[in-house]
Design an enzyme around this catalytic site. Structure first.
Site, PDB file in Angstrom:
ATOM      1  N   TRP A  98     124.695 139.896  37.500  1.00  0.00           N
ATOM      2  CA  TRP A  98     124.322 138.313  36.664  1.00  0.00           C
ATOM      3  C   TRP A  98     126.205 138.375  37.263  1.00  0.00           C
ATOM      4  O   TRP A  98     126.628 137.984  36.631  1.00  0.00           O
ATOM      5  CB  TRP A  98     124.730 139.199  34.847  1.00  0.00           C
ATOM      6  CG  TRP A  98     123.354 139.471  34.356  1.00  0.00           C
ATOM      7  CD1 TRP A  98     122.420 139.042  34.435  1.00  0.00           C
ATOM      8  CD2 TRP A  98     123.818 140.702  33.723  1.00  0.00           C
ATOM      9  NE1 TRP A  98     121.550 140.945  33.688  1.00  0.00           N
ATOM     10  CE2 TRP A  98     122.571 141.917  33.701  1.00  0.00           C
ATOM     11  CE3 TRP A  98     124.959 141.573  33.769  1.00  0.00           C
ATOM     12  CZ2 TRP A  98     122.201 142.646  33.610  1.00  0.00           C
ATOM     13  CZ3 TRP A  98     125.022 143.252  33.192  1.00  0.00           C
ATOM     14  CH2 TRP A  98     123.583 143.546  32.829  1.00  0.00           C
ATOM     15  N   GLU A 137     118.378 151.202  28.522  1.00  0.00           N
ATOM     16  CA  GLU A 137     119.890 151.096  28.001  1.00  0.00           C
ATOM     17  C   GLU A 137     119.841 149.877  26.772  1.00  0.00           C
ATOM     18  O   GLU A 137     120.483 149.734  26.589  1.00  0.00           O
ATOM     19  CB  GLU A 137     121.124 150.786  28.882  1.00  0.00           C
ATOM     20  CG  GLU A 137     120.750 151.923  30.289  1.00  0.00           C
ATOM     21  CD  GLU A 137     122.124 151.452  30.900  1.00  0.00           C
ATOM     22  OE1 GLU A 137     122.797 150.641  31.396  1.00  0.00           O
ATOM     23  OE2 GLU A 137     122.613 152.149  31.380  1.00  0.00           O
ATOM     24  N   GLU A 182     117.456 154.866  26.155  1.00  0.00           N
ATOM     25  CA  GLU A 182     116.168 154.502  27.041  1.00  0.00           C
ATOM     26  C   GLU A 182     116.655 154.287  28.233  1.00  0.00           C
ATOM     27  O   GLU A 182     117.914 153.809  28.380  1.00  0.00           O
ATOM     28  CB  GLU A 182     114.783 154.094  26.840  1.00  0.00           C
ATOM     29  CG  GLU A 182     114.957 152.554  26.128  1.00  0.00           C
ATOM     30  CD  GLU A 182     115.301 151.635  27.196  1.00  0.00           C
ATOM     31  OE1 GLU A 182     114.238 151.332  27.873  1.00  0.00           O
ATOM     32  OE2 GLU A 182     117.005 151.448  27.127  1.00  0.00           O
TER      33      GLU A 182
END
Length: 489
Positions: free
Chosen positions: A308, A426, A423
């Protein structure tokens, strides 16, 4: 400095605007295949973006690019916004790249070829500026250091023809093979040179120094048609300057020959593939190898980026981005090295997992810095399981590996599985098919290693749990209702 007046010792406007890491959408990454040179670079959008030093988890640069000013019209253009970008791979057997930026107006081209001096921590850039129409033009280098993984606490100044910056135990030195003039050191958004160029078309009187802030350095390049930039790093100003000067003295061409020869040597030891796949295969292999640290051997970060990009605040050294180690990612990379024939790299990865990352309770952190310090605080059970699978694949069944590492991790799986706190993406807690698959495989591998060490009781426990979890997998994770009703996980 000759030809350079100053407004005063220190620039106003501290600490400047917020710092933000660049986009994670990279065009290229590079580093020397030597231990003596501990710099890594990334390229994106026609410019140099992050440079990491002295380890692959410490970013020190936001950007280095050029600004072109028309001396007649005072028009100011920057490479990232005012040119069309093209990148070339110069050697299919090396991480050797060239950026060519052509002005949207068609007035000029800037060609930049990158290499790293294998003998020291210096990045070299061969630059060629070609005027196609109009002019005359002034060419400025715009350098935004962000030392020590943060952008708000740097100090920048000019000394002996070099642009210098430092923060605590990191320093950079930017030199040119011709000469810098019209130099200024300022704070982003308040007193930086680009802001002045856009306002007036020139730097009349530069600031000599900017202390403790988000600093930006800008300087005009004299004799700007062909030249070399040397960006050296060190623990202090003296070491950074020494590295930059030595690499500049060596010269770009010699450094590039050494750099490419180092990568040629590495890929010569890899498994071969069919000719139609070779180019892609070799690039993938070198990029994976470039992500291994040269101090913490076996530590391979997820990526030389911050996800990002443009969003994460880089004022403080608290953004790990993807330049952290995830046990899951490291497992995937290690198995790729095994497939390529570099089993030694896979063994280093397993050593790192067991001796640096693994916790006393047998678990592994969600992710960590290279020295093992946990970054995020979650637990992902597949990341506890994958090192067990890798130990089996590498035939690591010795007593120490079993008692100090494998048994601890397998027992943690038994105590806390099969549910996972997060998982693999995240985001969710609970029963994850992907995680449970890794847990089952990890327990089976641990059972095998337990038997090799005559611990039949532990082996039986692990296999019984694996069988039970496999029998219940559909009940926990499969659905026959909803939008996708035909038994989806």
């Amino acid at each position: 400095m000759k030809g350079q007046a100053t407004r005063g010792q220190e620039a106003p406007g501290a600490p400047g605007a917020d710092a933000h890491w660049a986009s994670a959408g990279k065009d290229a990454v590079g580093t020397s295949n030597t231990f003596e040179s501990k710099v890594w670079f990334t390229l994106a959008g026609g410019a140099l973006t992050e440079v990491y030093y002295p380890t692959v988890d410490v970013a020190n640069v936001q950007t280095l690019q050029f600004v072109v000013v028309s001396d007649n019209s005072r028009r100011v253009e920057v490479e990232t916004k005012d040119t069309r970008h093209r990148i070339e791979i110069l050697d299919a057997r090396a991480l050797s790249f060239r950026q060519t930026n052509t002005a949207l107006s068609g007035a000029y081209t800037l060609t930049k070829t990158y290499t790293v001096d294998p003998e020291r921590s210096t990045l070299l850039i061969d630059v060629r500026f070609r005027k196609l129409k109009g002019g005359p033009y002034s060419l400025y280098v715009y350098y935004d250091p962000s030392l020590n993984n943060s952008g708000r606490h740097d100090t920048a100044w000019t000394e002996d023809g070099a642009l210098l910056s430092s923060e605590v135990d990191k320093a950079s030195a930017l030199l040119v093979s011709t000469r810098f003039d019209r130099i200024t050191n300022g704070y982003l958004g308040t007193s930086d040179g680009l802001k002045e160029l856009r306002a007036t078309g020139e730097i009349k009187n530069g600031y000599a120094r900017a202390n403790d802030g988000n600093v930006v350095q800008l300087a005009r390049v004299a004799s700007n048609d062909t030249f070399t930039l040397a960006l050296g790093f060190g623990r202090d100003k003296a070491e950074a300057l020494k590295n930059a000067r030595a690499s500049l003295s060596k010269g770009f061409d010699e450094a590039r020959l050494e750099y490419e020869a180092g990568w040629h040597e590495y890929i010569s030891g890899l498994q071969r593939v069919a000719p139609e796949y070779e180019r892609q295969y070799l690039m993938a292999a070198m990029v994976l190898k470039a992500h291994e640290d040269k101090t913490h051997r076996g530590a391979m970060i997820a990526s030389l980026t911050a996800p990002w990009g443009g969003g994460p605040n880089a004022n403080e050294a608290n953004v790990g981005g993807y330049h952290l180690v995830w046990a899951r990612d490291l497992y995937e990379v290690a198995t790729a090295f095994m497939a390529m024939g570099d089993t030694a790299a896979a063994r280093r990865a397993l050593d790192y997992l067991f001796t640096v990352q693994q916790k006393s309770d047998g678990s592994f952190p969600q992710n960590s810095w290279l020295d093992g310090r946990q970054f995020y605080g979650g637990i992902q059970m597949d990341q506890v399981a994958y090192p067990l699978i890798l130990a089996f694949q590498l035939d690591r069944a010795d007593k120490e590996t079993w008692t100090k590492h494998v048994k601890l991790a397998a027992d943690f799986l038994i105590r806390h599985g099969p549910m996972t706190g997060q998982e693999r993406w995240e985001e969710e807690t609970g029963y994850s098919p992907s995680t449970i698959a890794a847990e089952i495989a990890g327990l089976v591998c641990a059972a095998h290693i337990a038997r090799r060490n005559n611990d039949e009781a532990s082996s039986a426990i692990y296999l019984a749990a694996a069988d039970d979890w496999m029998r219940n997998l559909d009940r926990w994770t499969a659905t026959s209702t909803g939008t996708h009703a035909d038994r989806n996980y």
